[in-house]
Every structure is written in C-alpha cells, then in structure tokens.
Enzyme design. Structure first.
Site, PDB file in Angstrom:
ATOM      1  N   ALA A   1       0.846  -1.167   0.115  1.00 21.60           N
ATOM      2  CA  ALA A   1      -0.076   0.054  -0.022  1.00 21.60           C
ATOM      3  C   ALA A   1       1.024   1.307  -0.076  1.00 21.60           C
ATOM      4  O   ALA A   1       0.783   2.189   0.921  1.00 21.60           O
ATOM      5  CB  ALA A   1      -1.044   0.081   1.122  1.00 21.60           C
TER       6      ALA A   1
ATOM      7  N   HIS B   1       6.763   5.762   1.885  1.00 21.10           N
ATOM      8  CA  HIS B   1       7.625   4.764   1.296  1.00 21.10           C
ATOM      9  C   HIS B   1       8.665   5.025   0.262  1.00 21.10           C
ATOM     10  O   HIS B   1       9.623   4.721   0.283  1.00 21.10           O
ATOM     11  CB  HIS B   1       6.708   3.579   0.588  1.00 21.10           C
ATOM     12  CG  HIS B   1       5.906   2.903   1.893  1.00 21.10           C
ATOM     13  ND1 HIS B   1       4.589   3.035   1.638  1.00 21.10           N
ATOM     14  CD2 HIS B   1       6.133   2.099   2.843  1.00 21.10           C
ATOM     15  CE1 HIS B   1       3.968   2.385   2.767  1.00 21.10           C
ATOM     16  NE2 HIS B   1       5.101   1.818   3.333  1.00 21.10           N
TER      17      HIS B   1
ATOM     18  N   GLY C   1      11.282   4.307   8.810  1.00 18.67           N
ATOM     19  CA  GLY C   1      10.496   5.548   8.964  1.00 18.67           C
ATOM     20  C   GLY C   1      10.628   5.791  10.235  1.00 18.67           C
ATOM     21  O   GLY C   1      10.224   4.987  11.174  1.00 18.67           O
ATOM     22  N   GLU C   2      10.630   7.049  10.747  1.00 20.21           N
ATOM     23  CA  GLU C   2      10.607   7.685  12.116  1.00 20.21           C
ATOM     24  C   GLU C   2       9.070   7.966  12.578  1.00 20.21           C
ATOM     25  O   GLU C   2       8.946   7.897  13.745  1.00 20.21           O
ATOM     26  CB  GLU C   2      11.341   9.025  12.152  1.00 20.21           C
ATOM     27  CG  GLU C   2      12.964   8.969  12.160  1.00 20.21           C
ATOM     28  CD  GLU C   2      13.649   9.931  12.198  1.00 20.21           C
ATOM     29  OE1 GLU C   2      13.161  11.101  11.825  1.00 20.21           O
ATOM     30  OE2 GLU C   2      14.795  10.207  12.796  1.00 20.21           O
TER      31      GLU C   2
ATOM     32  N   GLN D   1       9.215   1.137  16.673  1.00 18.89           N
ATOM     33  CA  GLN D   1       9.548  -0.071  16.101  1.00 18.89           C
ATOM     34  C   GLN D   1      11.191   0.176  15.551  1.00 18.89           C
ATOM     35  O   GLN D   1      11.912  -0.764  15.819  1.00 18.89           O
ATOM     36  CB  GLN D   1       8.977   0.000  14.789  1.00 18.89           C
ATOM     37  CG  GLN D   1       9.264  -1.028  13.667  1.00 18.89           C
ATOM     38  CD  GLN D   1       8.446  -0.869  12.589  1.00 18.89           C
ATOM     39  OE1 GLN D   1       7.266  -1.862  12.646  1.00 18.89           O
ATOM     40  NE2 GLN D   1       8.484  -0.657  11.305  1.00 18.89           N
TER      41      GLN D   1
ATOM     42  N   SER E   1      -0.243   4.242   5.446  1.00 19.29           N
ATOM     43  CA  SER E   1      -1.127   3.352   4.264  1.00 19.29           C
ATOM     44  C   SER E   1      -2.591   3.393   4.974  1.00 19.29           C
ATOM     45  O   SER E   1      -3.459   3.202   4.333  1.00 19.29           O
ATOM     46  CB  SER E   1      -0.832   2.109   4.230  1.00 19.29           C
ATOM     47  OG  SER E   1       0.759   1.847   4.060  1.00 19.29           O
ATOM     48  N   ARG E   2      -2.692   3.444   6.246  1.00 21.28           N
ATOM     49  CA  ARG E   2      -3.968   3.625   6.961  1.00 21.28           C
ATOM     50  C   ARG E   2      -4.912   4.569   6.461  1.00 21.28           C
ATOM     51  O   ARG E   2      -6.081   4.520   6.650  1.00 21.28           O
ATOM     52  CB  ARG E   2      -3.923   3.300   8.288  1.00 21.28           C
ATOM     53  CG  ARG E   2      -3.411   1.916   8.708  1.00 21.28           C
ATOM     54  CD  ARG E   2      -3.073   1.968  10.433  1.00 21.28           C
ATOM     55  NE  ARG E   2      -2.145   1.057  10.904  1.00 21.28           N
ATOM     56  CZ  ARG E   2      -2.490  -0.136  11.020  1.00 21.28           C
ATOM     57  NH1 ARG E   2      -3.785  -0.446  11.376  1.00 21.28           N
ATOM     58  NH2 ARG E   2      -1.728  -1.389  11.531  1.00 21.28           N
TER      59      ARG E   2
HETATM   60  O1  PAF Z   1       6.606  -0.612   9.244  1.00 21.64           O
HETATM   61  C1  PAF Z   1       6.201  -1.591   8.560  1.00 21.64           C
HETATM   62  O2  PAF Z   1       5.431  -1.512   7.608  1.00 21.64           O
HETATM   63  C2  PAF Z   1       6.478  -3.112   9.131  1.00 21.64           C
HETATM   64  O3  PAF Z   1       6.183  -3.080  10.667  1.00 21.64           O
HETATM   65  C3  PAF Z   1       7.461  -3.650   8.568  1.00 21.64           C
HETATM   66  C4  PAF Z   1       8.689  -3.008   9.163  1.00 21.64           C
HETATM   67  C5  PAF Z   1       7.621  -3.745   7.055  1.00 21.64           C
HETATM   68  C6  PAF Z   1       7.473  -5.342   9.240  1.00 21.64           C
HETATM   69  O4  PAF Z   1       6.464  -5.802   8.423  1.00 21.64           O
END
Ligand code: PAF
Length: 282
Positions: A32, A37, A148-149, A154, A187-188
């Site tokens: 998406a 991205h 991404g930040e 994550q 994407s959401r």
């Molecule tokens: O950030 C994301 O889109 C996901 O968590 C990732 C890092 C691609 C892992 O599925």
C-alpha cells in the site's frame, strides 16, 4: 525492476549484486505504498547500488484479525509506483507460506523498550515485527536497512534487535513524510472516511502546539493538555500519549530528565488507528 516471490530467486539476485561489489539496501514494507515509502526507497537508492523493497503484509505482527483482514493489499499499484518513481532493483513479494513454511515460534525479549506504548497496547506486535524483519535480514543480508521515524518505537526495537543478534547492518532512520495539512502519511489513511480524514490533521497540530507548552507545563500536565485537546475535536479518540526519553523510551517526569525527549501518540479516528510523534528536545 525485477519482481520475485521466492527466497531462492531473491538470494540469487542479491548474490549477483554483492559479487559485483554493490552496497545492498533493504526497504521493508507491507505494501500500500505511498510517498512516505517512496522517500525511504529514494534514500536507499542514493546510499546503495542495489535496492530490495519487500512487500509483505506480515500476519504475525497483527494482534487484531480485523486489522489484518482489512489491511490494504495493492501489489500491482505498488510495483508500478516503484518502477515509475524510483530506481529500486527488486521487489520481493512472497506468499505467507514462503516466509512461514512452519509457524515462527521465536520469542524475542527486548526488555523495557518493548513493554511501553505500542508494546503495551498491541501485545505480540513487536515480536511479530522482529520475526519478519530478522527473516528479511537473513534473506537479504543488507548493508543498510531503511525505516521511517513515524514508527518511532519500531525503529528503536529494530536497532536493539540488530545489536542483540550481532548483525552487521546499518539501520538508517528516515524522517516522517506529511500531507500538506500535517497528517503523517500512512497506508491506513486510505481507510479514513471523510469525516475522520477531516479531523485527523489535528493530531499533528496538537503535538506541535504542545512543544511550546514545555516552558510552563510539566510533562504530566502536557499529556493532560494533549489528551483534552485531541478528545475535544470529536471523531478523534486518544488511546495513549507518552512523553519519553528518545533512547530508552521510558516516560520522563521532568523535562530535565533527558536531553532527548519525544512524545508518542496513538489516536483512533473512527476504526482507524493512527500514530505520530513529536520531538520536544534533541
Ligand atoms: O513498518 C512496517 O511497515 C512493518 O512493521 C515492517 C517493518 C515492514 C515489518 O512488517
């Protein structure tokens, strides 16, 4: 740009690039794809001579089956977007069976950084992220990987994983990309109905305004202020707001507790869960 769906063909293409002495970059995504991205992929193409973009909606990181079911899947549009706008070399778009021929039973223990915020509200989420990202790292063995930040926690967890697993991969953070009205690109966002899309920019506007409050409000008072502001807009419901040390991700009590302070927020706009963050000091 080549599109592959098997680990064997991915590894063969990467091996050839490595043999030619190329620096290998990896941009993991769940598809998406949007301009956020694209900015990661463009940065990867600037810094690396061979760039792999993975497109895989990873089931093990979803703790809500409905969220997994409705997550947008747009592989054809994604590959076209990449081919038209970037110099990515290869898209890796595997099936669930290819990545998880057997259930992944690995349990990662990241300690306190994984126990707060998303770790608390989405149990198992980071374990699933670590499962897929570690697999992608083993498949590609990239020199650099780009994240991404916006997904601030994550990013911290992936850095920790790279240390814990002694991987020789340089994790490159990339800034949040925003719509003109300040909403963090995600994407959401495509799932937002008009009445929710209209109010969603208040999330970033409130966070930015809160940065100026630190001269006369404590962190706890700032959290209260942000909570009241967000919930006052209607159509937005705050799940949590935390003001934390940017490295340990532990909540701070006083602004002087840390020289790197970040606020991390999660808000429901209808059924859509949006996250964002703001830096108070660095
Ligand atoms: O950030 C994301 O889109 C996901 O968590 C990732 C890092 C691609 C892992 O599925």
């Amino acid at each position: 740009m080549k599109i592959v769906s098997t680990i064997a063909s991915l590894k063969a293409a990467v091996a050839e690039a490595r043999k030619a002495g190329k620096v290998i970059g990896l941009v993991p995504t769940m598809g998406a794809l949007h301009k956020g991205h694209l900015s990661l992929v463009r940065k990867a193409c600037e810094e690396c001579q061979f760039v792999v973009v993975s497109v895989f909606v990873n089931p093990t990181q979803f703790n809500n089956p409905e969220d997994l079911r409705t997550y947008p899947r747009t592989l054809d549009a994604d590959t076209k977007l990449l081919a038209d706008n970037t110099n990515a070399d290869i898209v890796f778009a595997p099936s669930v069976e290819e990545v998880y021929p057997e259930p992944d039973t690995r349990q990662f223990a990241f300690g306190p950084i994984a126990e707060v915020m998303e770790g608390k509200y989405r149990p198992g989420h980071f374990n699933g992220v670590a499962q897929i990202v570690s697999k992608l790292f083993y498949f590609v063995e990239p020199d650099k990987a780009f994240f991404g930040e916006k997904d601030f926690q994550q990013l911290a967890i992936i850095r920790q994983m790279v240390k814990d697993l002694n991987l020789n991969i340089n994790i490159i953070p990339c800034p949040i990309i925003r719509e003109d009205d300040g909403l963090a690109v995600s994407s959401r966002n495509t799932l937002l109905e008009p009445q929710f899309r209209k109010v969603a920019p208040h999330i970033n506007a409130t966070l930015r305004a809160s940065v100026f409050k630190q001269t006369y409000l404590t962190p706890a008072e700032t959290i209260d202020w942000v909570t009241k502001e967000i919930n006052s807009f209607g159509n937005l419901e705050l799940e949590y707001y935390s003001i934390v040390d940017g490295l340990t991700l532990q909540p701070i009590t006083n602004w002087s507790d840390s020289s790197y302070v970040v606020g991390c927020i999660t808000v429901y706009a209808g059924k859509v869960r949006l996250i964002d963050n703001v830096c108070y000091k660095s």
